[in-house]
Write a protein that holds these residues in place. Structure first.
Motif, PDB file in Angstrom:
ATOM      1  N   LEU A  55      45.556   8.582  54.516  1.00 41.50           N
ATOM      2  CA  LEU A  55      44.769   7.817  55.490  1.00 41.50           C
ATOM      3  C   LEU A  55      45.148   6.343  55.458  1.00 41.50           C
ATOM      4  O   LEU A  55      45.270   5.698  56.507  1.00 41.50           O
ATOM      5  CB  LEU A  55      43.275   7.998  55.216  1.00 41.50           C
ATOM      6  CG  LEU A  55      42.726   9.404  55.438  1.00 41.50           C
ATOM      7  CD1 LEU A  55      41.233   9.454  55.106  1.00 41.50           C
ATOM      8  CD2 LEU A  55      42.948   9.858  56.889  1.00 41.50           C
ATOM      9  N   GLU A  56      45.343   5.823  54.247  1.00 44.55           N
ATOM     10  CA  GLU A  56      45.748   4.425  54.129  1.00 44.55           C
ATOM     11  C   GLU A  56      47.144   4.214  54.711  1.00 44.55           C
ATOM     12  O   GLU A  56      47.410   3.190  55.350  1.00 44.55           O
ATOM     13  CB  GLU A  56      45.718   3.991  52.670  1.00 44.55           C
ATOM     14  CG  GLU A  56      44.329   3.941  52.046  1.00 44.55           C
ATOM     15  CD  GLU A  56      43.938   5.256  51.391  1.00 44.55           C
ATOM     16  OE1 GLU A  56      44.509   6.310  51.781  1.00 44.55           O
ATOM     17  OE2 GLU A  56      43.077   5.229  50.494  1.00 44.55           O
ATOM     18  N   ALA A  57      48.040   5.187  54.506  1.00 44.30           N
ATOM     19  CA  ALA A  57      49.392   5.082  55.064  1.00 44.30           C
ATOM     20  C   ALA A  57      49.356   5.076  56.584  1.00 44.30           C
ATOM     21  O   ALA A  57      50.073   4.306  57.234  1.00 44.30           O
ATOM     22  CB  ALA A  57      50.258   6.239  54.555  1.00 44.30           C
ATOM     23  N   ILE A  83      53.402   8.025  61.929  1.00 46.60           N
ATOM     24  CA  ILE A  83      51.999   8.410  62.123  1.00 46.60           C
ATOM     25  C   ILE A  83      51.917   9.873  62.564  1.00 46.60           C
ATOM     26  O   ILE A  83      51.083  10.644  62.076  1.00 46.60           O
ATOM     27  CB  ILE A  83      51.324   7.484  63.153  1.00 46.60           C
ATOM     28  CG1 ILE A  83      51.174   6.071  62.570  1.00 46.60           C
ATOM     29  CG2 ILE A  83      49.958   8.034  63.568  1.00 46.60           C
ATOM     30  CD1 ILE A  83      50.809   5.018  63.593  1.00 46.60           C
ATOM     31  N   GLY A  84      52.792  10.255  63.489  1.00 37.22           N
ATOM     32  CA  GLY A  84      52.809  11.637  63.951  1.00 37.22           C
ATOM     33  C   GLY A  84      53.029  12.616  62.811  1.00 37.22           C
ATOM     34  O   GLY A  84      52.345  13.638  62.708  1.00 37.22           O
ATOM     35  N   ASN A  89      49.593  18.025  60.323  1.00 35.32           N
ATOM     36  CA  ASN A  89      48.814  19.129  59.753  1.00 35.32           C
ATOM     37  C   ASN A  89      47.341  18.784  59.575  1.00 35.32           C
ATOM     38  O   ASN A  89      46.601  19.562  58.973  1.00 35.32           O
ATOM     39  CB  ASN A  89      49.423  19.552  58.419  1.00 35.32           C
ATOM     40  CG  ASN A  89      50.799  20.167  58.599  1.00 35.32           C
ATOM     41  OD1 ASN A  89      51.012  20.980  59.488  1.00 35.32           O
ATOM     42  ND2 ASN A  89      51.740  19.763  57.755  1.00 35.32           N
ATOM     43  N   ARG A  90      46.932  17.638  60.110  1.00 34.41           N
ATOM     44  CA  ARG A  90      45.540  17.226  60.014  1.00 34.41           C
ATOM     45  C   ARG A  90      44.878  17.238  61.387  1.00 34.41           C
ATOM     46  O   ARG A  90      43.895  17.937  61.602  1.00 34.41           O
ATOM     47  CB  ARG A  90      45.445  15.829  59.374  1.00 34.41           C
ATOM     48  CG  ARG A  90      45.880  15.815  57.924  1.00 34.41           C
ATOM     49  CD  ARG A  90      45.999  14.405  57.384  1.00 34.41           C
ATOM     50  NE  ARG A  90      46.301  14.404  55.954  1.00 34.41           N
ATOM     51  CZ  ARG A  90      47.505  14.631  55.440  1.00 34.41           C
ATOM     52  NH1 ARG A  90      48.546  14.842  56.246  1.00 34.41           N
ATOM     53  NH2 ARG A  90      47.697  14.634  54.141  1.00 34.41           N
ATOM     54  N   ILE A  91      45.428  16.447  62.301  1.00 34.98           N
ATOM     55  CA  ILE A  91      44.887  16.400  63.666  1.00 34.98           C
ATOM     56  C   ILE A  91      46.086  16.479  64.614  1.00 34.98           C
ATOM     57  O   ILE A  91      46.619  15.455  65.060  1.00 34.98           O
ATOM     58  CB  ILE A  91      44.092  15.098  63.919  1.00 34.98           C
ATOM     59  CG1 ILE A  91      43.119  14.827  62.774  1.00 34.98           C
ATOM     60  CG2 ILE A  91      43.342  15.181  65.254  1.00 34.98           C
ATOM     61  CD1 ILE A  91      42.407  13.490  62.878  1.00 34.98           C
ATOM     62  N   ALA A 118      57.591  20.760  67.802  1.00 37.74           N
ATOM     63  CA  ALA A 118      56.937  21.496  66.722  1.00 37.74           C
ATOM     64  C   ALA A 118      55.425  21.329  66.794  1.00 37.74           C
ATOM     65  O   ALA A 118      54.670  22.281  66.532  1.00 37.74           O
ATOM     66  CB  ALA A 118      57.469  21.024  65.375  1.00 37.74           C
ATOM     67  N   THR A 119      54.972  20.134  67.160  1.00 34.18           N
ATOM     68  CA  THR A 119      53.538  19.894  67.302  1.00 34.18           C
ATOM     69  C   THR A 119      52.969  20.702  68.459  1.00 34.18           C
ATOM     70  O   THR A 119      51.893  21.303  68.352  1.00 34.18           O
ATOM     71  CB  THR A 119      53.271  18.400  67.523  1.00 34.18           C
ATOM     72  OG1 THR A 119      53.893  17.648  66.485  1.00 34.18           O
ATOM     73  CG2 THR A 119      51.782  18.105  67.532  1.00 34.18           C
ATOM     74  N   LYS A 120      53.690  20.750  69.568  1.00 34.89           N
ATOM     75  CA  LYS A 120      53.241  21.549  70.707  1.00 34.89           C
ATOM     76  C   LYS A 120      53.190  23.032  70.359  1.00 34.89           C
ATOM     77  O   LYS A 120      52.280  23.748  70.793  1.00 34.89           O
ATOM     78  CB  LYS A 120      54.153  21.303  71.911  1.00 34.89           C
ATOM     79  CG  LYS A 120      54.003  19.911  72.517  1.00 34.89           C
ATOM     80  CD  LYS A 120      55.000  19.684  73.652  1.00 34.89           C
ATOM     81  CE  LYS A 120      54.815  18.312  74.287  1.00 34.89           C
ATOM     82  NZ  LYS A 120      55.818  18.053  75.360  1.00 34.89           N
ATOM     83  N   SER A 121      54.148  23.498  69.576  1.00 33.37           N
ATOM     84  CA  SER A 121      54.109  24.894  69.127  1.00 33.37           C
ATOM     85  C   SER A 121      52.869  25.156  68.294  1.00 33.37           C
ATOM     86  O   SER A 121      52.213  26.194  68.432  1.00 33.37           O
ATOM     87  CB  SER A 121      55.367  25.235  68.318  1.00 33.37           C
ATOM     88  OG  SER A 121      56.504  25.312  69.145  1.00 33.37           O
TER      89      SER A 121
END
Length: 258
Positions: A55-57, A83-84, A89-91, A118-121
């Motif tokens: 979260l800090e990163a 950030i992506g 794997n979180r949001i 990969a995110t869309k998948s």
């Protein structure tokens, strides 16, 4: 030392094969350089990520993106890309927005498209994911991971023959890629090419013998061909490596009844 060099260092030591290593010439340059505030922020963001302070990163990369906005598009895009990756794997919905920002700033980066795909998948947006993998491959025709990811998306859409073509290309680029063998075998099973699938699973297991799932899918292919004893042996091997694999128990028990 300029910001580009700082980013090169981070990308180098973020590589799983090079974690913890910084070439001696860069170590010397770091020692002898007066780093800017932004360079120090980049290093801090990486260290936070490395140490698991996710979260800090994320917040550090957001601040970097805000500072660099309108001044350094490459750095701003890199910040949104980072950030992506941290959000994937979180949001995943927020990760997708971060990748959108990165691509808008730097639309010639194949990795950005691959990761957005990969995110869309992950979000089951398979058609749109394939478009991103297409663009990643257009930008880098030797991008093995993009072929593999596109094959996975095509498999979900039941385009198994096209998926096999993508796995073929991935294996041409990386012949020791166990996962590509296994998923090519799964695609062949969907086309009822079970013998050919077993050949792929054999190679996947040879390359990665600890993969419990590979034994399960090979057992399934053998089961479909009536090789019941061999199938039970694979289901047992799967359970040995993954005791919580309920499917292997049910398939093995069913076959042992006959």
């Amino acid at each position: 030392m300029n910001t580009k060099t700082i980013l090169e260092i981070i990308e180098n030591i973020s590589n799983p094969e090079k974690v913890g290593t910084i070439p001696e010439v860069w170590q010397e340059e770091l020692r002898n350089s007066e780093l800017s505030l932004i360079d120090n922020a980049i290093i801090e963001a990486y260290l936070l990520e490395r140490d698991g302070n996710i979260l800090e990163a994320i917040e550090k990369w957001r601040s970097i993106a805000n500072i660099a906005k309108g001044i350094d598009n490459v750095l701003t895009a890199h910040a949104w890309f980072s950030i992506g990756g941290l959000l994937l794997n979180r949001i995943p919905e927020d990760a997708l927005l971060a990748y959108d920002n990165a691509i808008n700033l730097k639309p010639d980066n194949a990795i950005f498209y691959n990761n957005r795909g990969a995110t869309k998948s992950l979000l089951e947006q398979y058609e749109s994911a394939i478009s991103d993998f297409d663009e990643a491959i257009h930008l880098n025709p030797e991008y093995m991971e993009a072929y593999y990811n596109r094959g996975r998306a095509k498999d979900v859409l039941n385009n198994h023959e096209e998926a096999i073509s993508d796995y073929n290309e991935a294996l041409h680029l990386k012949p020791d890629y166990a996962e590509a063998y296994n998923y090519r075998g799964i695609a062949k099973c969907a086309l009822e090419q079970h013998e050919a699938a077993i050949t792929d699973f054999n190679e996947g297991i040879r390359l990665k013998p600890e993969d419990a799932h590979a034994y399960f899918i090979r057992g399934h292919a053998k089961d479909m061909l009536g090789y019941y004893e061999a199938a039970i042996s694979d289901f047992d091997e799967c359970i040995k490596r993954e005791p919580n694999c309920a499917q292997a128990y049910s398939c093995g028990d069913m076959r042992k009844m006959y």
